[in-house]
Motif scaffolding. Structure first.
Motif, PDB file in Angstrom:
ATOM      1  N   GLN A 158      -8.377  -7.100 -57.516  1.00  7.66           N
ATOM      2  CA  GLN A 158      -8.268  -8.250 -56.643  1.00  7.66           C
ATOM      3  C   GLN A 158      -6.988  -8.163 -55.827  1.00  7.66           C
ATOM      4  N   VAL A 159      -7.096  -8.585 -54.588  1.00 10.21           N
ATOM      5  CA  VAL A 159      -5.949  -8.599 -53.682  1.00 10.21           C
ATOM      6  C   VAL A 159      -5.880  -9.979 -53.034  1.00 10.21           C
ATOM      7  N   GLN A 160      -4.709 -10.553 -53.018  1.00  8.27           N
ATOM      8  CA  GLN A 160      -4.488 -11.815 -52.318  1.00  8.27           C
ATOM      9  C   GLN A 160      -3.574 -11.546 -51.122  1.00  8.27           C
ATOM     10  N   LEU A 161      -3.933 -12.113 -49.982  1.00  9.04           N
ATOM     11  CA  LEU A 161      -3.186 -11.891 -48.745  1.00  9.04           C
ATOM     12  C   LEU A 161      -2.760 -13.233 -48.157  1.00  9.04           C
ATOM     13  N   VAL A 162      -1.497 -13.324 -47.777  1.00 10.55           N
ATOM     14  CA  VAL A 162      -0.974 -14.555 -47.187  1.00 10.55           C
ATOM     15  C   VAL A 162      -0.223 -14.212 -45.909  1.00 10.55           C
ATOM     16  N   GLU A 163      -0.710 -14.750 -44.788  1.00  6.86           N
ATOM     17  CA  GLU A 163      -0.066 -14.513 -43.500  1.00  6.86           C
ATOM     18  C   GLU A 163       1.005 -15.562 -43.217  1.00  6.86           C
ATOM     19  N   SER A 164       1.946 -15.190 -42.385  1.00  8.17           N
ATOM     20  CA  SER A 164       2.964 -16.119 -41.903  1.00  8.17           C
ATOM     21  C   SER A 164       3.457 -15.632 -40.553  1.00  8.17           C
ATOM     22  N   GLY A 165       4.157 -16.528 -39.836  1.00  6.18           N
ATOM     23  CA  GLY A 165       4.791 -16.131 -38.589  1.00  6.18           C
ATOM     24  C   GLY A 165       4.100 -16.589 -37.324  1.00  6.18           C
ATOM     25  N   GLY A 166       2.956 -17.240 -37.451  1.00  6.57           N
ATOM     26  CA  GLY A 166       2.275 -17.718 -36.251  1.00  6.57           C
ATOM     27  C   GLY A 166       3.021 -18.890 -35.627  1.00  6.57           C
ATOM     28  N   GLY A 167       2.575 -19.285 -34.441  1.00  7.29           N
ATOM     29  CA  GLY A 167       3.216 -20.405 -33.777  1.00  7.29           C
ATOM     30  C   GLY A 167       2.863 -20.470 -32.309  1.00  7.29           C
ATOM     31  N   LEU A 168       3.633 -21.278 -31.583  1.00  5.19           N
ATOM     32  CA  LEU A 168       3.431 -21.471 -30.146  1.00  5.19           C
ATOM     33  C   LEU A 168       4.526 -20.727 -29.389  1.00  5.19           C
ATOM     34  N   VAL A 169       4.121 -19.963 -28.395  1.00  2.00           N
ATOM     35  CA  VAL A 169       5.083 -19.183 -27.611  1.00  2.00           C
ATOM     36  C   VAL A 169       4.612 -19.158 -26.157  1.00  2.00           C
ATOM     37  N   GLN A 170       5.545 -19.036 -25.245  1.00  2.00           N
ATOM     38  CA  GLN A 170       5.198 -18.942 -23.832  1.00  2.00           C
ATOM     39  C   GLN A 170       4.741 -17.527 -23.491  1.00  2.00           C
ATOM     40  N   GLY A 189       4.620 -13.971 -22.150  1.00  2.00           N
ATOM     41  CA  GLY A 189       5.714 -13.028 -22.019  1.00  2.00           C
ATOM     42  C   GLY A 189       6.625 -12.979 -23.226  1.00  2.00           C
ATOM     43  N   GLY A 190       6.452 -13.926 -24.118  1.00  2.00           N
ATOM     44  CA  GLY A 190       7.285 -13.994 -25.313  1.00  2.00           C
ATOM     45  C   GLY A 190       6.792 -13.096 -26.430  1.00  2.00           C
ATOM     46  N   SER A 191       7.452 -13.221 -27.580  1.00  2.00           N
ATOM     47  CA  SER A 191       7.154 -12.363 -28.731  1.00  2.00           C
ATOM     48  C   SER A 191       7.002 -13.192 -29.996  1.00  2.00           C
ATOM     49  N   LEU A 192       6.219 -12.659 -30.913  1.00  4.06           N
ATOM     50  CA  LEU A 192       6.089 -13.214 -32.259  1.00  4.06           C
ATOM     51  C   LEU A 192       5.927 -12.061 -33.228  1.00  4.06           C
ATOM     52  N   ARG A 193       6.332 -12.289 -34.461  1.00  3.47           N
ATOM     53  CA  ARG A 193       6.142 -11.299 -35.507  1.00  3.47           C
ATOM     54  C   ARG A 193       5.387 -11.937 -36.662  1.00  3.47           C
ATOM     55  N   LEU A 194       4.199 -11.403 -36.921  1.00  2.00           N
ATOM     56  CA  LEU A 194       3.411 -11.875 -38.047  1.00  2.00           C
ATOM     57  C   LEU A 194       3.704 -11.016 -39.271  1.00  2.00           C
ATOM     58  N   ALA A 195       3.622 -11.637 -40.434  1.00  2.00           N
ATOM     59  CA  ALA A 195       3.775 -10.920 -41.689  1.00  2.00           C
ATOM     60  C   ALA A 195       2.599 -11.247 -42.595  1.00  2.00           C
ATOM     61  N   CYS A 196       2.248 -10.292 -43.442  1.00  2.00           N
ATOM     62  CA  CYS A 196       1.163 -10.494 -44.408  1.00  2.00           C
ATOM     63  C   CYS A 196       1.635  -9.955 -45.752  1.00  2.00           C
TER      64      CYS A 196
END
Length: 126
Positions: free
Chosen positions: A1-13, A15-22
């Motif tokens: 069994q594997v459990q996965l949890v994402e984080s790092g989403g959000g609102l950005v304009q 041209g901007g940047s975001l970094r997601l993690a799992c």
């Protein structure tokens, strides 16, 4: 069994940047391929990027190539998706996925992935 949890989403304009993690727990992530998929409202879930067990092989959807970078830290059982030059059309729920049947070669097929996270919303405003 594997459990996965994402984080790092959000609102950005645009041209901007975001970094997601799992963060993966359960079976050690170094044993399998991991990927990112996304689903926009009213659309089917689509492949974004994938990375093999060592990080030595990656693949990307044409729509994100050159803007997104997938990586992993097996010591932390975590994969990342660095998203640069974001566009409004990148708006979607982003899902982390694990393909425990593959180790060396990536896959872009949804049916190849047997574990999924709950998703994290990414919204890019124009």
């Amino acid at each position: 069994q594997v459990q996965l949890v994402e984080s790092g989403g959000g609102l950005v304009q645009a041209g901007g940047s975001l970094r997601l993690a799992c963060a993966a727990s359960g079976r050690a992530s170094s044993n399998y391929v991991m990927g990112w998929f996304r689903q926009a409202p009213g659309k089917e879930r689509e492949f974004v990027a994938a990375i093999n067990w060592s990080g030595g092989s990656t693949s990307y959807a044409d729509s994100v190539k050159g803007r997104f970078t997938i990586s992993r830290d097996n010591a932390k059982n975590t994969e990342y998706l660095q998203m640069n030059s974001l566009k409004p059309e990148d708006t979607a729920v982003y899902y982390c996925a694990a393909n425990t049947r593959l180790r060396y070669y990536t896959s872009s097929l949804i049916q190849d992935y047997d574990y999924w996270g709950q998703g994290t919303q990414v919204t890019v405003s124009s």
